[in-house]
Design a protein around this motif. Structure first.
Motif, PDB file in Angstrom:
ATOM      1  N   GLU A   1       0.112   7.951  17.453  1.00  0.00           N
ATOM      2  CA  GLU A   1       1.552   7.737  17.328  1.00  0.00           C
ATOM      3  C   GLU A   1       1.829   6.451  16.548  1.00  0.00           C
ATOM      4  N   LEU A   2       1.089   5.379  16.853  1.00  0.00           N
ATOM      5  CA  LEU A   2       1.269   4.109  16.141  1.00  0.00           C
ATOM      6  C   LEU A   2       0.953   4.283  14.651  1.00  0.00           C
ATOM      7  N   GLY A   3      -0.103   5.008  14.341  1.00  0.00           N
ATOM      8  CA  GLY A   3      -0.469   5.248  12.946  1.00  0.00           C
ATOM      9  C   GLY A   3       0.611   6.004  12.191  1.00  0.00           C
ATOM     10  N   ARG A   4       1.177   7.020  12.830  1.00  0.00           N
ATOM     11  CA  ARG A   4       2.249   7.787  12.195  1.00  0.00           C
ATOM     12  C   ARG A   4       3.503   6.931  12.019  1.00  0.00           C
ATOM     13  N   ARG A   5       3.797   6.124  13.006  1.00  0.00           N
ATOM     14  CA  ARG A   5       4.965   5.236  12.903  1.00  0.00           C
ATOM     15  C   ARG A   5       4.755   4.231  11.779  1.00  0.00           C
ATOM     16  N   PHE A   6       3.541   3.662  11.695  1.00  0.00           N
ATOM     17  CA  PHE A   6       3.247   2.711  10.620  1.00  0.00           C
ATOM     18  C   PHE A   6       3.422   3.377   9.254  1.00  0.00           C
ATOM     19  N   ARG A   7       2.857   4.575   9.093  1.00  0.00           N
ATOM     20  CA  ARG A   7       2.980   5.291   7.819  1.00  0.00           C
ATOM     21  C   ARG A   7       4.446   5.485   7.457  1.00  0.00           C
TER      22      ARG A   7
ATOM     23  N   ASN B   1       0.829  -1.197   0.000  1.00  0.00           N
ATOM     24  CA  ASN B   1       0.000   0.000   0.000  1.00  0.00           C
ATOM     25  C   ASN B   1       0.865   1.249   0.000  1.00  0.00           C
ATOM     26  N   GLU B   2       0.455   2.226  -0.785  1.00  0.00           N
ATOM     27  CA  GLU B   2       1.067   3.551  -0.730  1.00  0.00           C
ATOM     28  C   GLU B   2       0.286   4.323   0.328  1.00  0.00           C
ATOM     29  N   VAL B   3       0.907   4.543   1.470  1.00  0.00           N
ATOM     30  CA  VAL B   3       0.190   5.149   2.594  1.00  0.00           C
ATOM     31  C   VAL B   3       0.588   6.607   2.835  1.00  0.00           C
ATOM     32  N   GLY B   4       1.505   7.118   2.056  1.00  0.00           N
ATOM     33  CA  GLY B   4       1.999   8.461   2.302  1.00  0.00           C
ATOM     34  C   GLY B   4       1.208   9.565   1.628  1.00  0.00           C
TER      35      GLY B   4
END
Length: 169
Positions: A134-140, A123-126
């Motif tokens: 915080e977890l979502g930003r780290r995953f991205r 997936n292109e998540v950027g």
């Protein structure tokens, strides 16, 4: 034929269909490596639909965590491999607090050593909004970095948007 392919795109972009069609262009037995864990009814239904979309040429493998070892196992009996998807694998690793650098290095080694054509879906998540957690930003961030590493090492990279492929490399 290209030996390694990374297909990236957003949710429901057509990236999995594109990668499957690419792999089906190879004669012989095919391996599908699923990284999703069937944790709920909707995911079990989704997995069942994906299996129904593939024919008798396909052998399915499940690799929610040990993707590199599964690639090595799958290549022994397959003419080509489809991995769907790298970002689910990454999220599985993150939720279990695995060493992401070591896991990524092992994945790169497995892809590099693979003797059959291999397509990886990610997936292109950027391109979306900044996640609230915080977890979502780290995953991205981790997904973006992993996609960059994969894009550097594979032979071909295709971005799929609205079902339309755009070759990046």
């Amino acid at each position: 034929m290209t030996r390694s392919l990374l297909v990236i795109g957003g949710a429901r972009s057509g990236k999995s269909r594109y990668a499957q069609t690419w792999v089906e262009g190879v004669d012989g037995a095919l391996a599908f490596i699923a990284t999703a864990a069937p944790g709920d009814a909707e995911m079990r239904d989704r997995i069942a639909r994906h299996r129904a979309d593939r024919g008798a040429r396909w052998t399915a493998f499940e690799a929610p965590i040990d993707l590199p070892a599964t690639i090595r196992t799958a290549e022994a009996g397959a003419a080509a491999i489809l991995v769907d998807c790298v970002t689910l694998w990454l999220s599985n690793l993150m939720l279990r607090e695995h060493d992401l650098e070591a896991a990524a290095a092992a994945l790169m080694d497995a892809i590099d050593a693979c003797r059959v054509p291999i397509a990886l879906v990610s997936n292109e998540v950027g391109s979306g909004i900044v996640p609230m957690s915080e977890l979502g930003r780290r995953f991205r961030d981790e997904a973006g970095l992993l996609n960059q590493r994969l894009a550097q090492m594979v032979d071909e990279v295709v971005l799929v948007a609205a079902g339309l492929p755009l070759t990046l490399k």
